[in-house]
Structures are given as structure tokens and as C-alpha cells.
Scaffold this motif. Structure first.
Motif, PDB file in Angstrom:
ATOM      1  N   THR A   1      -2.020   1.216   7.713  1.00 12.74           N
ATOM      2  CA  THR A   1      -0.651   1.581   8.085  1.00 12.74           C
ATOM      3  C   THR A   1       0.172   0.318   8.381  1.00 12.74           C
ATOM      4  OG1 THR A   1      -1.316   1.869  10.398  1.00 12.74           O
ATOM      5  CG2 THR A   1      -1.324   3.830   9.011  1.00 12.74           C
ATOM      6  N   VAL A   2      -0.431  -0.836   8.162  1.00 10.91           N
ATOM      7  CA  VAL A   2       0.313  -2.105   8.270  1.00 10.91           C
ATOM      8  C   VAL A   2       0.531  -2.631   6.845  1.00 10.91           C
ATOM      9  CG1 VAL A   2      -0.362  -2.754  10.615  1.00 10.91           C
ATOM     10  CG2 VAL A   2      -1.914  -3.230   8.725  1.00 10.91           C
ATOM     11  N   PRO A   3       1.534  -3.492   6.659  1.00  9.46           N
ATOM     12  CA  PRO A   3       1.925  -3.829   5.277  1.00  9.46           C
ATOM     13  C   PRO A   3       1.029  -4.864   4.580  1.00  9.46           C
ATOM     14  CG  PRO A   3       3.470  -4.780   6.843  1.00  9.46           C
ATOM     15  CD  PRO A   3       2.485  -4.029   7.656  1.00  9.46           C
TER      16      PRO A   3
ATOM     17  N   SER B   1      -0.709   3.770  16.417  1.00 10.92           N
ATOM     18  CA  SER B   1      -1.216   3.144  15.199  1.00 10.92           C
ATOM     19  C   SER B   1      -0.910   3.969  13.949  1.00 10.92           C
ATOM     20  CB  SER B   1      -2.724   2.926  15.382  1.00 10.92           C
ATOM     21  OG  SER B   1      -3.369   2.957  14.152  1.00 10.92           O
ATOM     22  N   ARG B   2      -1.019   5.309  14.081  1.00  7.44           N
ATOM     23  CA  ARG B   2      -0.783   6.152  12.897  1.00  7.44           C
ATOM     24  C   ARG B   2       0.667   6.011  12.438  1.00  7.44           C
ATOM     25  NH1 ARG B   2      -4.266   7.603   9.283  1.00  7.44           N
ATOM     26  NH2 ARG B   2      -5.614   7.134  11.055  1.00  7.44           N
ATOM     27  N   SER B   3       1.567   5.739  13.380  1.00  2.00           N
ATOM     28  CA  SER B   3       2.994   5.642  13.060  1.00  2.00           C
ATOM     29  C   SER B   3       3.408   4.211  12.693  1.00  2.00           C
ATOM     30  CB  SER B   3       3.816   6.098  14.262  1.00  2.00           C
ATOM     31  OG  SER B   3       3.405   5.398  15.421  1.00  2.00           O
ATOM     32  N   ALA B   4       2.432   3.295  12.625  1.00  2.00           N
ATOM     33  CA  ALA B   4       2.783   1.864  12.487  1.00  2.00           C
ATOM     34  C   ALA B   4       3.644   1.579  11.260  1.00  2.00           C
ATOM     35  CB  ALA B   4       1.510   1.023  12.454  1.00  2.00           C
ATOM     36  N   ALA B   5       3.358   2.245  10.141  1.00  2.00           N
ATOM     37  CA  ALA B   5       4.141   1.946   8.930  1.00  2.00           C
ATOM     38  C   ALA B   5       5.618   2.294   9.146  1.00  2.00           C
ATOM     39  CB  ALA B   5       3.572   2.715   7.737  1.00  2.00           C
ATOM     40  N   LEU B   6       5.882   3.421   9.814  1.00  2.00           N
ATOM     41  CA  LEU B   6       7.273   3.815  10.092  1.00  2.00           C
ATOM     42  C   LEU B   6       7.921   2.837  11.076  1.00  2.00           C
ATOM     43  CD1 LEU B   6       6.808   7.682  10.572  1.00  2.00           C
ATOM     44  CD2 LEU B   6       8.098   6.578   8.712  1.00  2.00           C
ATOM     45  N   VAL B   7       7.148   2.482  12.106  1.00  4.54           N
ATOM     46  CA  VAL B   7       7.676   1.593  13.149  1.00  4.54           C
ATOM     47  C   VAL B   7       8.039   0.233  12.549  1.00  4.54           C
ATOM     48  CG1 VAL B   7       6.940   0.282  15.194  1.00  4.54           C
ATOM     49  CG2 VAL B   7       6.466   2.744  15.043  1.00  4.54           C
TER      50      VAL B   7
ATOM     51  N   ASN C   1       0.861  -1.192   0.000  1.00  2.63           N
ATOM     52  CA  ASN C   1       0.000   0.000   0.000  1.00  2.63           C
ATOM     53  C   ASN C   1       0.899   1.244   0.000  1.00  2.63           C
ATOM     54  OD1 ASN C   1       0.650   0.765   2.769  1.00  2.63           O
ATOM     55  ND2 ASN C   1      -0.544  -1.039   3.352  1.00  2.63           N
ATOM     56  N   PRO C   2       0.357   2.403  -0.311  1.00  7.23           N
ATOM     57  CA  PRO C   2       1.193   3.609  -0.409  1.00  7.23           C
ATOM     58  C   PRO C   2       1.851   4.003   0.918  1.00  7.23           C
ATOM     59  CG  PRO C   2      -0.889   3.922  -1.582  1.00  7.23           C
ATOM     60  CD  PRO C   2      -1.019   2.634  -0.836  1.00  7.23           C
ATOM     61  N   SER C   3       1.158   3.825   2.040  1.00  9.20           N
ATOM     62  CA  SER C   3       1.755   4.214   3.331  1.00  9.20           C
ATOM     63  C   SER C   3       3.005   3.394   3.618  1.00  9.20           C
ATOM     64  CB  SER C   3       0.738   4.011   4.467  1.00  9.20           C
ATOM     65  OG  SER C   3      -0.279   4.969   4.360  1.00  9.20           O
ATOM     66  N   THR C   4       2.925   2.104   3.347  1.00  4.79           N
ATOM     67  CA  THR C   4       4.084   1.239   3.572  1.00  4.79           C
ATOM     68  C   THR C   4       5.230   1.628   2.639  1.00  4.79           C
ATOM     69  OG1 THR C   4       2.682  -0.559   4.324  1.00  4.79           O
ATOM     70  CG2 THR C   4       4.855  -1.166   3.502  1.00  4.79           C
ATOM     71  N   ALA C   5       4.887   1.960   1.401  1.00  7.61           N
ATOM     72  CA  ALA C   5       5.921   2.360   0.433  1.00  7.61           C
ATOM     73  C   ALA C   5       6.671   3.587   0.935  1.00  7.61           C
ATOM     74  CB  ALA C   5       5.269   2.643  -0.922  1.00  7.61           C
ATOM     75  N   MET C   6       5.923   4.600   1.357  1.00  7.96           N
ATOM     76  CA  MET C   6       6.568   5.838   1.806  1.00  7.96           C
ATOM     77  C   MET C   6       7.399   5.589   3.066  1.00  7.96           C
ATOM     78  SD  MET C   6       4.928   9.567   2.604  1.00  7.96           S
ATOM     79  CE  MET C   6       3.760   9.059   3.849  1.00  7.96           C
TER      80      MET C   6
END
Ligand SMILES: Cc1ncc(C[n+]2csc(CCOP(=O)(O)OP(=O)(O)O)c2C)c(N)n1
Length: 559
Positions: free
Chosen positions: A180-182, A32-38, A5-10
Motif C-alpha cells: 500500500t506504499v508506492p 496501514s491499509r489506507s496508506a495508499a490513499l493517505v 503497483n495497482p493499489s497506488t494507481a487506484m
């Protein structure tokens, strides 16, 4: 490769750029909002992560790591109040020129100002305290944004290291849409996969190369020679071994503050007590060169200000002149500046300083050995006989005692940019996370202020020595006890707490010690054993104040 998804890509692109910018540690506070970064940080093979519940403590942990290594550390927060908790560490990072990268996860821009849950305006949250504020909008699948994500992240990292300015904190606000999860579908929201490449440059290099400029060259020097020159070595960016060569070559009296990391043979260390009654005539300098920030002793500051020619030099061009008495403020590499001076001083000048230093130190050591109860000074004196690599000293009395009584060489870290007592446990953990044998010296209130720094199961090896004097002992030496009503209630709060219970709550082994041999044994064993340990030294505030005054008397008598 397609991203789920785009959030995971970024997030993956941003986090990979951090690693390419030599960020070694990413501190995470759950959200949760920061999950993709984490998740991207945890999955990255070149990044270490540490998890800390409280964002204020998390930021101080990053700060400590960056202070210990010189490399930037990153902290990740979720949206809402979470990022606001970074402010105290940002204030310290700003003034101490520490590279700290704040990755603040946010909701998409259209959620701002419409009452959306856990949404605040996070833009420019840290005002002028950050070197750069930048933001990344929540991405969609249609546009290839890799070059933008990567180049902006590379710029932000470089600015934290001092590209086109001074090192310090930077904020990158990153907005995410769910999931925000992959995965393309998290059970609540579906997203299109992100079809574009998120590859970085070949060879693990940053997208953008932003070399940090060398310090400015010296303008044609117009610096006076003097018969009584004196060097003060403080905290700042300069090559320690090159500076040591200058100290030997110049043969000027060289006073090394504890935070300079220049303690050891050949430098004067007892200036604080030596100057208790003012500057003795035989020690009065004509010219002073003070390098970087000169630490907590107001008497050392007065010595610098007293000289007819008072020169301060800093690699990053800070105006370090609290008395507004400096005659030359030099923005240059301190080692290069010292290279402009020649050996000298009138006969007997350097010898007068070294003799006074030796006499004062000997008298102070004798006094400390005779004391019936433990004091902060005696604890520092004992720590000189323990094999640590880095000593972290809390603001208030610990850093003052370390500055006055540490004679052993070694790195010393303190939060002296803004001199807060906050975030101390976490700063020390961050320093310890760099992997060198670390001892931290804390006051009881500094420890209590950052109890949440203990809420982390990360495997830091740290011996936390606590001077437990039941309050802020520093205030005892100020006019407060005599002139403030309700001194104890208003200034020594909170009342006594059992630090042993606190240690046990966090499953930290704790020992209480009172004599020199036991202090040395407990700290040495703690370093050997690894993990976090607490060594508590109960200190009677009245006896401690009496000792500081007695040390002043014998120090001044040596001048
Ligand atoms: C964040 C913050 N709050 C308040 C202060 C003011 N302050 C300076 S020293 C001190 C007391 C510190 O007590 P402790 O850590 O026990 O050390 P001691 O003075 O006993 O050495 C306080 C509250 C500060 N420097 N920073």
C-alpha cells in the motif's frame, strides 16, 4: 506513466478525482491499509490534509470544514473498527445536509468472514444515512480500470453535493492489496507495476460532469395574503443578500435565528425571551413563512405553529414540521417563494414587533450589565463586541444563548441536525481550518466529550471559549433536578475537572476570565495571536439559571 503497483494507481486516481470535484480538505487518521490513499492525498498539489488520531474527531473536523465552506470534505479511515467511528458525524451530516465523503480502506473481499486480522464487513456500514454506498475492488495489474475508478468517484462526490437527491454523507469503500506504499516491493510483498494510464480528463475537470439541478420551480402559487404576515429566517440553502432585499421590500416583521447568518440590523432577535409567557396578542401573526430549520427555541417553533397559515419552505424539500402543524410545505428556492408575496400587513403591525424587540433587548442588556457574576448570556453579549467572522456554538446552552443574545452579524455554525454534544472541538477546528476568524463557544461537557479533537498539531486558529458550569447546565432548566433521584450523579457527570490542566496537557494557552471587559480582551487577543487558545469562564449554574428566568421576566414584560 507506469504506476509502482495497482493499489497506488487506484488511490492516485480516486484522490485526484476528489480534487477535481472541489474537495479541498482530506482528513487522515493513521493506518496501514489506507496508506495508499493517505500518501496520494498528501502528495496531491490541490489538496490540503489534516491528521487527527481519533476517527470520530476526524469525521467531525471534516464536517465542520464542509459546513463552513459548503464544499465537500473527505475523511480516510483504515480497515476494522476505524470507520465505525465515523457514525456520529455521519448522523449529523445526514440531517444537516452536509457533504462528507467517507473513504473507508478495506482488505480484499476474500479476506471477509474468514477471521482475517482487522477485517470487518464495512459494506453499508452507515445504512440509510448515506446518499450513496459504493465500493472499489482491490485491483490487479491486468485490467485498465481508470475510467471505472474515476467515474465512480466523480459520482460519489457529486451525490455528496446533492446530485439527484439532497447533499449529505457518502461512503466509498476501497479495497487494497499490499504493497500500500508506492513501491513494487515493500520488503514483505511484491506486486506487478500497474501499466495503464491513470490520467484524468484534460483541464482538471471531473471524469463525469454531474450538474446539480436547480430547485424546483414553484407550482402556480395559491398563497393567501394576510394582514399580519411574519417571516422567520432559519438555517438552509438560500441566497442571503437576495433574502435581505426581500426583507426590506416586504416590510414584514422578520425574525432571524442565529444559525440563519441573517442577524444584524432590521431583524428581530429577542423573540425567545419576548415569548416567555406565550404570544402577546399584539404580536400574534396570521400568516408565517418560515425558511429552513428554525433553531433551538421551542417558543419560536410555537409561534410558527400558532398561525392560521403556517408555511415552511426548504430548498431541499426537508419536512421541517416538528409540531405537524404546518399548512403549506414548499419545496422550492426560498427567495423565489418570497418573491410571490407583496409588501404589506396592517398599519402598525411591523412597528409593534420592532418596538417590542427593542424594548426587550434594552431591558435584557441592562439586566446583564448589572449581574454580579458571569452568565452564558453575558458571554454572548460580550462576544458581540469582538471581531470574529464565524461563531461555532455547541449544542445545549451555548447555541440557545447565542440564539437569544447574539445581535452582531456573522456566520454561526452549530451541529443542530441531530443536536449532539459530541465532536464539538473537532467541528470547530474544521470550521477554523477554512481560514476565517473563528470563535467557538462550548460547554465544559461538550469540550470534555471531544478532548481527542485537541490531539492534533495542525495549525488551526481558534479561540475556544468554555462556559465552565461544571456539568450540563441545560438540565437545570428541565424537570430533572426536581424529579430525578441523584440528579447530580446521574445527570451532571463527570464531576469537576480542571480544564486548565487539559489545556496544558495539549500545550494550549488558557486564560480564566470573569468580567465583560476581560472576556472581550482575552478573545480579541486570542484571535490576534493565532493558534488554538482557550478562554475559560467559570459560571455558577444556579446564578445562570436565575439569570435565564430573570431574562424571561423582562422579555415577557416587553411584549
Ligand atoms: C452525544 C450526546 N450525548 C448526550 C447528549 C445529551 N445532552 C444534552 S445537553 C448535555 C449536557 C451538556 O453539557 P455542557 O456541554 O457542559 O453544556 P451546558 O448544558 O452546561 O450548556 C447532554 C449530556 C447529547 N445531546 N449528545
Amino acid at each position: 506513466m507506469t504506476q509502482p503497483n495497482p493499489s497506488t494507481a487506484m488511490a492516485r486516481a480516486v484522490i485526484d478525482e476528489l480534487a477535481r470535484g472541489e474537495v479541498s480538505l482530506v482528513v487522515i487518521s493513521p493506518g496501514s491499509r489506507s496508506a495508499a490513499l493517505v500518501i496520494a492525498a498528501a502528495e496531491h498539489p490541490d489538496l490540503e490534509t489534516r491528521v487527527v488520531l481519533d476517527e470520530r474527531s476526524a469525521a467531525f473536523l471534516g464536517l465542520g470544514r464542509a459546513k463552513a465552506t459548503g464544499a465537500p470534505a473527505a475523511v480516510i479511515s483504515t480497515s476494522g473498527t476505524a470507520s465505525s467511528n465515523f457514525l456520529p458525524a455521519v448522523v449529523e451530516a445526514d440531517l444537516s445536509l452536509t457533504p462528507l465523503i467517507l473513504l473507508t480502506a478495506d482488505r480484499p473481499a476474500e479476506m471477509r468472514g474468514v477471521g482475517a486480522n482487522q477485517t470487518i464487513d464495512q459494506r453499508r456500514l452507515f445504512g440509510s444515512k448515506v446518499r450513496r454506498f459504493a465500493e472499489l475492488a482491490a485491483p490487479g495489474p491486468d485490467t485498465d480500470m481508470n475510467h471505472h475508478w474515476r467515474s465512480l468517484t466523480a459520482e460519489v462526490v457529486a451525490r455528496s453535493r446533492g446530485w439527484a437527491g439532497r447533499p449529505g454523507p457518502v461512503q466509498l469503500n476501497v479495497a487494497f492489496r499490499e504493497p500500500t506504499v508506492p513501491v513494487p516491493d515493500d520488503g514483505r510483498t511484491r506486486a506487478e507495476p500497474y501499466p495503464h494510464s491513470i490520467e484524468g480528463r484534460e483541464g482538471s475537470i471531473p471524469w463525469l460532469r454531474l450538474p446539480i439541478a436547480d430547485p424546483p420551480g414553484l407550482p402556480k402559487p395559491d398563497l393567501p395574503e394576510a394582514s399580519r404576515p411574519l417571516l422567520v429566517l432559519g438555517e438552509g440553502a438560500y441566497d442571503r443578500s437576495a433574502m435581505r432585499s426581500h426583507v426590506e421590500r416586504l416590510e414584514w416583521p422578520a425574525l432571524a435565528t442565529a444559525l440563519s447568518g441573517m442577524r444584524g440590523d432590521g431583524v428581530v432577535t429577542s423573540y425567545h425571551h419576548l415569548l416567555a409567557d406565550g404570544i402577546p396578542e399584539i404580536l400574534r401573526p396570521e400568516l408565517v413563512v418560515a425558511v429552513g430549520a428554525i433553531g433551538p427555541s421551542p417558543r419560536l417553533q410555537s409561534l410558527v405553529s400558532s398561525a392560521r397559515v403556517s408555511i415552511r419552505v426548504d430548498r431541499w424539500g426537508r419536512r421541517l414540521d416538528p409540531d405537524r402543524s404546518v399548512t403549506h410545505l414548499i419545496h422550492a428556492d426560498p427567495v423565489a417563494l418570497l418573491g410571490q408575496f407583496s409588501k404589506g400587513g396592517e398599519p402598525g403591525w411591523a412597528e409593534a414587533w420592532s418596538a417590542a424587540d427593542a424594548t426587550a433587548r434594552e431591558a435584557m442588556t441592562r439586566l446583564l450589565a448589572e449581574a454580579p457574576s458571569p452568565t452564558g448570556a453575558a458571554v454572548v453579549e460580550a462576544l458581540c463586541d469582538v471581531g470574529w467572522d464565524t461563531l461555532v456554538a455547541a449544542s445545549s446552552l451555548p447555541i440557545r444563548e447565542v440564539d437569544a443574545h447574539l445581535v452582531a452579524p456573522g456566520a454561526v455554525v452549530g451541529n443542530r441536525g441531530a443536536s449532539g454534544i459530541d465532536g464539538f472541538v473537532s467541528t470547530a477546528r474544521g470550521v477554523a481550518s477554512a481560514g476565517r476568524a473563528t470563535v467557538a463557544l462550548s460547554g465544559d461537557l461538550s469540550l470534555l466529550h471531544d478532548q481527542n479533537g485537541l490531539l492534533s498539531d495542525e495549525p488551526d486558529d481558534l479561540v475556544l471559549v468554555v462556559l465552565d458550569n461544571e456539568g450540563g447546565g441545560l438540565f437545570d432548566s428541565l424537570p430533572l433536578p426536581e424529579h430525578a433521584p441523584e440528579y447530580e450523579r446521574l445527570f451532571l457527570a463527570p464531576p469537576h475537572r480542571d480544564l486548565g490542566l487539559l489545556a496544558r496537557f495539549h500545550d494550549i494557552p488558557v486564560t480564566t476570565v470573569t468580567d465583560r471587559a476581560a472576556i472581550i480582551r482575552a478573545v480579541s487577543e486570542g484571535i490576534e495571536a493565532g493558534g488554538i487558545r482557550m478562554v475559560r469562564v467559570p459560571i455558577d449554574r444556579r446564578a445562570d439559571l436565575g439569570m435565564r428566568r430573570a431574562l424571561d421576566d423582562v422579555g415577557a414584560a416587553a411584549g
